[in-house]
Enzyme design. Structure first.
Site, short mmCIF file in Angstrom:
data_model
loop_
_atom_site.label_atom_id
_atom_site.label_comp_id
_atom_site.label_asym_id
_atom_site.label_seq_id
_atom_site.Cartn_x
_atom_site.Cartn_y
_atom_site.Cartn_z
N GLU C 66 0.81 -1.22 0.00
CA GLU C 66 0.00 0.00 0.00
C GLU C 66 0.84 1.27 0.00
OE1 GLU C 66 -0.68 -2.68 1.78
OE2 GLU C 66 -2.82 -3.13 1.63
N HIS C 135 -10.70 -3.61 10.98
CA HIS C 135 -11.43 -3.62 9.71
C HIS C 135 -12.67 -2.73 9.78
CE1 HIS C 135 -8.73 -6.52 8.07
NE2 HIS C 135 -9.52 -6.89 7.09
C1 LIG Z 1 -2.32 -4.45 4.69
C2 LIG Z 1 -3.48 -5.20 4.17
N1 LIG Z 1 -3.79 -5.09 2.87
C3 LIG Z 1 -4.84 -5.77 2.36
C4 LIG Z 1 -5.60 -6.58 3.16
C5 LIG Z 1 -6.78 -7.36 2.58
N2 LIG Z 1 -6.41 -8.77 2.57
C6 LIG Z 1 -6.78 -9.58 3.57
S1 LIG Z 1 -6.12 -11.11 3.39
C7 LIG Z 1 -5.35 -10.69 1.97
C8 LIG Z 1 -4.52 -11.68 1.22
C9 LIG Z 1 -3.27 -12.06 1.92
O1 LIG Z 1 -2.66 -13.10 1.24
P1 LIG Z 1 -1.57 -14.01 1.90
O2 LIG Z 1 -0.62 -13.15 2.68
O3 LIG Z 1 -0.99 -14.84 0.84
O4 LIG Z 1 -2.32 -14.89 2.97
P2 LIG Z 1 -3.45 -16.00 2.73
O5 LIG Z 1 -4.76 -15.32 2.92
O6 LIG Z 1 -3.24 -16.58 1.40
O7 LIG Z 1 -3.22 -16.98 3.84
C10 LIG Z 1 -5.61 -9.38 1.64
C11 LIG Z 1 -5.10 -8.70 0.45
C12 LIG Z 1 -5.27 -6.64 4.52
N3 LIG Z 1 -5.98 -7.34 5.39
N4 LIG Z 1 -4.20 -5.95 4.99
#
Ligand SMILES: Cc1ncc(C[n+]2csc(CCOP(=O)(O)OP(=O)(O)O)c2C)c(N)n1
Ligand SMILES: Cc1ncc(C[n+]2csc(CCOP(=O)(O)OP(=O)(O)O)c2C)c(N)n1
Ligand SMILES: [Mg+2]
Ligand SMILES: [Mg+2]
Lengths: 355, 322, 355, 322
Positions: C66, C135
């Protein structure tokens, strides 16, 4: 809190260093981290001597990684340490907002009281010598918005030491706001450790004509304004809230109910700032019949210009504060221009106690 | 220059020397004037590091875009930025490139495609990447270059920028001016692994190191990478080892402060590109270039001195764009 | 601005998507970036169809970065593009503060007017279904503090479309604040492009007993409260500021001068928030004789609890708003409890115009 | 397991299976209950990925510290976190591990050295590094582990954390659970270079990849790295390739959403460690373990159901620590 003019005369910057040295000597959990805390400039002197006394494990610089370093400080705090994370400019806290607000402020609550974050974040508001838009910001208003953070902004050496010790011992994240121009100011500072309790404002000067709340360095500027105002027989009650969260609104309210005039002089932008909060709380509590005139002044609502030709208009100063007071106390009267010679003299004024 | 490689044509040497000497002299003048307190804002001099800006910018087209840091005088001038406007900016005058509102740390010269510099370390890196995104969409083969220090490479935004630039194959050259220090802190207190190029390559960004400050090597490397980028090859990084001669901020030397050793500086002073280029030119030509620098710098100082300060109204203009 | 109930009934979320699609069709400089803007969920539908219409060069997801992505958007904006950077939760803006405040807000000023940053930052305030502390945050108060940013928070589909078009065409960074619960609300929305001008508040309902300023979703909640209050013959003037920077204080002030009561209902923490600013400005302007009762309500001053058992106390709702109004209008009267059945009914209320 | 390597002793298999089956079953119950709306908060299930948490945590000491993400049920339980407290937390009850204030995304179990999980991606990485700093100062050889997703590795804070941890030789193991997706976005839309280990090694952090989800390989790698870290060797990274079986958030499958292909999942389902371990145990023992899981999970659900909700006063407690 010491109530007399006791101790030695000490500079603000030395009071900060002394507070940390004493707490580190007493509590091995306390440590200091942050860019340049261990170099020969020692954060403009405020970490002077710590490296030599306590070694590189407890006093260390960091990579330029404010975001993660804030997380590191938080993690260490959760593990029971008491980190002091130092930033030479408050502007850099904008890189730390995620960790400060999403983690530090919320951890105790969000984790049901099972962890705490005894973290001190020291930062200096820059000023002087054309610091410009990115080296002069004061962000305490943003932190006041967020539950879980405490915010203190001591305006003199005595409170600097007492608040810093209180902050180190506090089990919550404390945003410790310093101002560059305060570093060389002096006050009576006891040698022994003491705390200045958060949530207790100080009435610096008594007066019946108006209540002036100054924040951080603006306490000093307001005291200077009050010196000038004596010339025209206006007596201002100058209040230093010392801590902004928790905020001692009662002291301010009681004063304003008496003087019927409340001016908040902030060292920051005005909208949604500390002044807005103080004014709103006072008037919510005072009720519609109180008849209190209110006003806020602070930074011009612009980014900070670098050139001194504009910088002089950007900040409140004793002259502009005194003029604002005069217009509030004597509305409709001819605008008054404090004697420039007296204004210069006002810059000699220092609040050295009693505390 | 590698032994055996061809001697650079005199026109090139002349051009480089003109830029290099001009920048050196301009900054020396800033340092000379500084104690007079007319420049009321922090200055971070590039003295000793200018060959990087000059070598890189010489390999660019006029409409290529550069961005730098608070230590940005050299980049600004090497890309063609107006010294009058820069000097007036440092004096806080309305004729400054930022109308006096920016100062030394916030130089800008959009008419020469110099992006505004910033006092917050690493902030300009993603901004330049964003500009490169626009250049890619424009499709005219223009490229962007972002200059930054070794310290800036520690900020997360740098790695985020590398990944995004590589992912979108953006025409951006990352130039790290590695002078070994962030303020007074040496690399050893900041980097766990000292091979920046390898670190960067892990993000899919090819990286080249120039270790000796050779302006021709810097120029040649830039020309090659710029050509690749214009073909759509994606970002690259150039790490230029260098040395800061003066204190971090301000006009003085600071070897007496004991955080670094004058001996460290010696090879860099010996390898200084300014006298090196001078020696490659006919004496008269070099002298003429130097004289020209002096006139231009003196003119700029006079321009700055004689320009008016902004007045009160200016405080509230430009807070919002119309 | 359209002044009648014209156009079709459209949902807020569809109005957002329509605004962007129309602007993108018209201006090739406009593009959309942000995590997940191009997936099949399309940011809860608000970017629906854009990828298909405009292709992956103009509608693309980003890595989870971000901070740098905000810089990228700023750089593209400086180059003449008009990025719309989308965040599915406003909380994530805490990672973007450095770029937003140190660069986007200041660039035009700090660079002497030679560059501008026509950037729209869309973000959604999360709510419902136990979003919890990270959130559900609403940070518009922080952005109101900073000169150089504009801040808008449309409360209905009509304004959502008109404000988004205005934001896209604005040459400044605009913080575009949405609320998750507004997404399914419907209003009359003209098909053609139109702008809702910033800095003009709307009086949603006329009333003489109190001025209630609602912010974002709290406009809707306040309208529901006003429905309940009719039962006890209290008539509230509900004002939607629509844009918070610039702020149409005149409309609020004039109403408050008439009703002598001002309640600001914010969808955020109260201290140093939008309510503090509105109250302070109104009372600075109204003067000490105006006799206006003021009050602010908003989030409880805690991190957001996840369990619905506590969440229900965390947010203002039509019942608590109506009660606060009743106590302000009839101070000292017995506390009144709106009929729970009527409260439920109030949830049917939608403001669909006239605009 | 590599061919030819020794068969793991039954005690180990039994222990692993006990943990693995318990976690799988607990999450399946969560998924089953979810549509009843008693769990009023988003749940991110680990189903399919649990072997990472179990393999890693089995190689740790009780007083080692772990931290995870919003997809943190498996880590919490594998480290010994109390299922009753977790289940009650998801039901929003006062008996929850965070008194109902945290929910599924903010599990915490400090009594088992489980750091609080966070809903903001990557935020817990530097926090765990800070905890590791405290462990290093403590000097008792304890280590910390931070679990995170492939998406988290895109945040600048991750690289900043690597550098700092390596610089200070902190006892922290970075475990990337690489399931190829961040919500619905595949790696190809997010990473320019796909070799995370190489990227990380550029920071001076040794990295190991386990490609097939083998719980023994994960456990062995962790044991080796933990031993090195206890000697003061500094941080390492373990990249575990894995696959998320359910939708990003919520109890359902989502292969019908067309952002990924069920065929992708097939090898992972075939290689599922749960039946694999079961098959390595005597049938009766496996059955006993499974029965035990069922009892414990059923107890936890009952505990959660029967626990009271927090009352109004609780809203304002714990905003500040005393
Ligand atoms: C800083 C931030 N950006 C965006 C989000 C929205 N978001 C929640 S989970 C996620 C995906 C994260 O992917 P990963 O780190 O691969 O973990 P996974 O869910 O696959 O276990 C996103 C983009 C967030 N919670 N925090
Ligand atoms: C984000 C941020 N952190 C800290 C600072 C304070 N600071 C100013 S310059 C500097 C050193 C930067 O070093 P480097 O990137 O190597 O550039 P150099 O000054 O050597 O050219 C630091 C730490 C800053 N301006 N911004
Ligand atoms: Mg450097
Ligand atoms: Mg993933």
């Amino acid at each position: 809190m010491s109530t007399h003019s006791e101790g030695r005369i000490l500079r603000y910057v030395d009071a900060l260093a002394e507070a940390v040295a004493q707490e580190m000597a007493q509590d091995p959990a306390v440590f200091v981290m942050g860019l340049d805390v261990d170099d020969h400039r020692a954060i403009q002197g405020s970490t002077r001597g710590l490296l030599e006394k306590f070694g590189a494990d407890r006093v260390f610089t960091t990579p330029l990684s404010e975001d993660a370093m804030t997380g590191v400080a938080i993690g260490a705090a959760m593990a029971g340490m008491r980190p002091i994370h130092v930033h030479i400019r408050m502007d850099f806290l904008l890189l730390c907002m995620n960790q400060l607000i999403n983690i530090a402020a919320k951890a105790h609550y969000m984790y049901g009281g099972t962890v705490s974050v005894p973290l001190v974040v020291r930062s200096i508001i820059g000023r002087g010598w054309g610091q410009g838009a990115q080296h002069s910001q004061a962000l305490h208003g943003m932190f006041m918005h967020v539950p879980g953070l405490k915010v203190v902004a001591p305006s003199n050496a005595h409170d600097a030491k007492g608040c810093l010790i209180a902050a180190i011992r506090d089990n919550n994240p404390v945003m410790f706001v310093e101002h560059r121009l305060l570093y060389t100011t002096e006050a009576y500072v006891p040698e022994a450790q003491y705390t200045v309790e958060f949530g207790r404002a100080r009435i610096c000067t008594k007066g019946d004509d108006i209540t002036v709340v100054g924040i951080s360095n603006m306490v000093v500027e307001s005291l200077r304004a009050q010196e000038l105002l004596k010339d025209i027989d206006i007596h201002a009650e100058i209040i230093d809230p010392i801590s902004l969260v928790p905020l001692d609104i009662d002291t301010i309210l009681n004063s304003a109910l008496r003087t019927k005039k409340l001016l908040v002089v902030d060292n920051a932008w005005v909208p949604c700032g500390a002044g807005a909060e103080i004014v709103a709380q006072v008037l919510e509590r005072a009720g519609p019949g109180a008849g209190i005139t209110v006003k806020r002044i602070g930074f011009a609502h612009t980014p900070t210009p670098t050139t001194s030709a504009l910088e002089q208009f950007f900040y409140p100063n004793p002259g502009t504060i005194a003029q604002a007071v005069q217009q509030m106390v004597r509305p409709g009267s001819a605008p008054w221009q404090p004697d420039p010679e007296r204004t210069k003299l006002a810059y000699q004024v220092q609040f050295r106690g009693p505390f | 220059m590698a032994p055996g490689s061809e001697l650079p044509p005199q026109a090139l040497v002349e051009r480089l020397y003109r830029s290099l000497h001009f920048i050196r002299h301009a900054e020396e003048e800033v340092a000379r004037i500084y104690p007079s307190d007319q420049i009321k804002s922090p200055v971070h001099l590039s003295i000793g590091q200018e060959a990087i800006s000059v070598g890189v910018c010489d390999a660019l087209n006029t409409d290529d875009v550069v961005g730098g840091t608070y230590r940005g005088h050299a980049v600004y001038l090497a890309k063609g930025g107006d010294l009058n406007a820069m000097m007036a900016e440092m004096y806080g005058k309305i004729t400054g490139c930022a109308r006096g509102k920016g100062g030394s740390m916030h130089l800008v010269g959009m008419d020469h495609f110099v992006l505004g510099t910033s006092a917050v370390v690493a902030t300009t890196i993603p901004v330049a990447v964003g500009y490169a995104l626009a250049l890619k969409r424009e499709g005219k083969g223009r490229v962007a270059v972002t200059f930054f220090g070794d310290g800036a490479s520690e900020e997360g935004a740098f790695y985020e920028s590398l990944n995004f630039a590589a992912l979108h194959k953006l025409p951006i050259l990352f130039v790290c001016e590695n002078n070994g220090f962030a303020i007074h802190e040496p690399l050893s207190k900041r980097w766990a692994a000292h091979d920046l190029c390898r670190r960067v390559e892990g993000f899919g960004v090819p990286a080249t190191r120039v270790t000796d400050g050779d302006i021709f090597a810097i120029r040649t490397a830039t020309a090659a990478t710029a050509a690749r980028m214009r073909q759509g090859n994606g970002p690259e990084l150039l790490e230029c080892m260098t040395y800061r001669w003066k204190e971090h901020v301000g006009p003085n030397e600071d070897f007496n402060q004991n955080y670094r050793d004058a001996a460290e500086a010696a090879p860099w002073i010996a390898g200084d590109q300014v006298p090196r280029l001078a020696a490659m030119l006919p004496t008269q030509l070099a002298a003429a270039i130097e004289a020209d620098s002096r006139v231009r710098v003196a003119d700029a100082v006079r321009f700055a001195e004689e320009s008016p300060f902004p007045t009160f109204e200016e405080l509230h203009t430009h807070v919002y764009a119309l």
